[in-house]
Structures are given as structure tokens and as C-alpha cells.
Write a protein that holds these residues in place. Structure first.
Motif, short mmCIF file in Angstrom:
data_model
loop_
_atom_site.label_atom_id
_atom_site.label_comp_id
_atom_site.label_asym_id
_atom_site.label_seq_id
_atom_site.Cartn_x
_atom_site.Cartn_y
_atom_site.Cartn_z
N ALA A 170 0.83 -1.20 0.00
CA ALA A 170 0.00 0.00 0.00
C ALA A 170 0.87 1.25 0.00
O ALA A 170 0.61 2.21 -0.73
CB ALA A 170 -0.93 -0.01 1.22
N CYS A 171 1.93 1.25 0.82
CA CYS A 171 2.80 2.41 0.91
C CYS A 171 3.53 2.66 -0.41
O CYS A 171 3.74 3.79 -0.81
CB CYS A 171 3.80 2.22 2.04
N ALA A 172 3.92 1.57 -1.09
CA ALA A 172 4.69 1.70 -2.33
C ALA A 172 3.87 2.30 -3.44
O ALA A 172 4.38 2.91 -4.36
CB ALA A 172 5.22 0.33 -2.76
N THR A 173 2.56 2.14 -3.37
CA THR A 173 1.72 2.60 -4.48
C THR A 173 0.85 3.80 -4.14
O THR A 173 0.31 4.43 -5.04
CB THR A 173 0.79 1.47 -4.94
N ALA A 174 0.74 4.14 -2.85
CA ALA A 174 -0.18 5.20 -2.44
C ALA A 174 0.16 6.54 -3.09
O ALA A 174 -0.72 7.34 -3.41
CB ALA A 174 -0.18 5.36 -0.92
N PHE A 184 -0.67 3.57 -12.88
CA PHE A 184 -0.75 2.72 -11.70
C PHE A 184 -2.20 2.56 -11.28
O PHE A 184 -2.99 3.50 -11.32
CB PHE A 184 0.06 3.33 -10.55
N LEU A 185 -2.54 1.37 -10.85
CA LEU A 185 -3.91 1.06 -10.47
C LEU A 185 -3.98 0.55 -9.04
O LEU A 185 -3.12 -0.22 -8.61
CB LEU A 185 -4.49 -0.01 -11.41
N LYS A 238 -7.56 -4.01 -15.29
CA LYS A 238 -8.55 -3.79 -14.23
C LYS A 238 -7.91 -3.73 -12.84
O LYS A 238 -8.61 -3.75 -11.83
CB LYS A 238 -9.59 -4.91 -14.26
N GLY A 239 -6.58 -3.65 -12.81
CA GLY A 239 -5.90 -3.55 -11.54
C GLY A 239 -5.82 -4.86 -10.77
O GLY A 239 -5.61 -4.86 -9.56
N LEU A 240 -5.95 -5.98 -11.47
CA LEU A 240 -5.91 -7.29 -10.83
C LEU A 240 -4.55 -7.95 -11.03
O LEU A 240 -3.95 -7.84 -12.11
CB LEU A 240 -7.00 -8.20 -11.40
N GLY A 241 -4.06 -8.63 -10.01
CA GLY A 241 -2.79 -9.34 -10.14
C GLY A 241 -2.83 -10.32 -11.29
O GLY A 241 -3.78 -11.10 -11.41
#
Length: 253
Positions: free
Chosen positions: A6-10, A61-62, A105-108
């Protein structure tokens, strides 16, 4: 992996974009979709409380913003035959290490095995999108969270559910909480392996809170020694369903 992802992408995720319905339309009316924070629940099983999900996008980024849904019930699913998509670029990575694997869609999108998912779940709350039918997960995709929920601290009573899960009653509400990967247990007792409140409070501060730093296994062992709820102070997250720290309190419920 949860909080660091979360921190890496926030920093690159912004508000807005578009909403994703909690249930997607599929050819089979029995196929359901749930977004939320998944927790391990026995071998080959996970539990997840469905939440509403909004996908946010900026600079390629998603990530998702999850919110609680009133009346949502926890779902327990067998994932042993599910298709698994991780957000890491390799199945055995615990962290993204600066690289993420996401679809439009932001899915792994890194294709992995259920065993890889088990390892990921073992670290604590895992943000996911799960397609399921009749108690079985068909497809599981990790997702990134745009704003990881902050923890809060409160006193109440705690009771063991299993070796990695507790019930915490505070402020008229009861929360089902799983151990996070950063779990600490602070004891009032002389040793980490003592029973709950065993002996004199040689490791308590002036407020009766434990000061001896112990680990998750010590908490599990201590809770096995009591059959009723006991007083404790917790740092926990109702949104993710996780607990980070537990303080033993000198005194009993």
C-alpha cells in the motif's frame, strides 16, 4: 507484504476514477464476486468480508479503495482449485520489490498456484478480488490498496477463536481479528510462555499493561490457558480485520 504494498503505491494513486460493483455480471448466475481483505481459515481455505470497491488510476498505476458494506457477512471459501493471480512479478516473492504485475482492471496477473496463495495469506490480510461459487473460489486475484486503513487502539476483552484468530469486544461491538505479520504480545508475566496473568505482575507498567515483548505464538499459548474472555488492550484495524499488538492487562474480566 500488505502494508508495504500500500505504501509503495499510495503516492501514485489518486481519488476518482471509476467504481467496480461488488458483484460482476457473469454467464452463470451462481458465480459471485467479493472484494476485501482475505485471511487464512484452515488448510486450503480463506475467509473474506465483502466490501465495495473503487478502482483509482493515475500515471498508469492502479489500486483500489475499499469500504465496508452494512450487513455484509463473512464468506469462507475453499481455494485449492482456484486460478490465482498475484501482484508480484514472481510467485514466490513476498514484496513487489518496486515492480507490479497488474492487468487493465488492476488485478494481479502473475499466474500462480494455490500453494503460493497460502504463503501470501500466511503473512496476514491480503487485499483480493475473489470469484466464487458454492463455497469454492474459482478465481483469486490480489489487488493493491490506494490507502491502507490506519490502526486504532482500545481496551476490551479478547477470546481465542483458533491459533491465529481472536474475538475482540470493545465499545459494544465485537470484531473477528487475525494476526498480522507484525504481531507483538506484551506480557505482565515473568516469562513469555507463562499462562494468562500467571504469577505476580513483574512486567507491568503503572497502568497494569504488559511490558515484556513476546510473539504471536506466545499469545496463542496464553489464550489456550483460559476459557473465558480476558481483559486486553489491542492495536487493531476493524477495516482489515487484523490485530498488530496485544497488551495483557493485570486484572481479569
Amino acid at each position: 507484504m500488505r502494508r508495504s504494498l500500500a505504501c509503495a503505491t499510495a503516492a501514485v494513486l489518486a481519488a476518482g476514477a471509476f467504481a467496480v460493483p461488488a458483484r460482476a455480471a457473469t454467464p452463470s448466475t451462481s458465480l459471485k464476486v467479493a472484494y476485501g481483505y482475505a485471511w487464512p481459515d484452515g488448510k486450503g481455505h480463506l475467509r473474506i468480508v465483502p466490501k465495495s470497491a473503487t478502482l483509482v488510476k493515475e500515471q498508469g498505476f492502479l489500486g483500489y479503495r475499499l469500504k465496508s458494506v452494512a450487513g455484509a457477512k463473512e464468506v469462507r471459501l475453499d481455494y485449492t482449485r482456484a486460478t490465482v493471480g498475484r501482484v508480484t512479478v514472481a510467485c514466490d516473492l513476498k514484496e513487489t520489490e518496486g515492480q507490479v504485475a497488474l492487468d487493465a482492471k488492476g488485478l494481479g496477473r502473475t499466474r500462480c498456484k494455490p500453494a503460493d496463495l497460502a504463503a501470501s495469506l500466511g503473512s496476514g490480510a491480503t487485499p483480493m478480488r475473489v470469484e466464487y461459487r458454492d463455497g469454492r473460489a474459482v478465481r483469486v486475484n490480489e489487488i493493491l490498496i490506494s490507502n491502507w486503513p490506519n490502526s486504532r487502539t482500545a481496551r476490551g476483552t479478547i477470546q481465542r477463536v483458533d491459533d491465529r484468530t481472536v474475538l475482540f469486544a470493545t465499545g459494544g461491538k465485537t470484531y473477528k481479528l487475525g494476526y498480522s505479520y507484525m504481531m507483538y504480545f506484551y506480557r505482565t508475566t515473568a516469562r513469555c510462555k507463562d499462562g494468562w496473568l500467571a504469577g505476580r505482575p513483574v512486567s507491568a507498567d503503572r497502568n497494569g499493561l504488559g511490558t515484556r515483548a513476546c510473539d504471536a505464538e506466545d499469545l496463542t499459548r496464553a489464550l489456550r490457558s483460559v476459557r473465558h474472555p480476558v481483559l486486553a488492550k489491542l492495536r487493531y484495524s476493524p477495516e482489515t480485520g487484523g490485530v498488530d499488538e496485544v497488551w495483557e492487562v493485570y486484572g481479569d474480566a
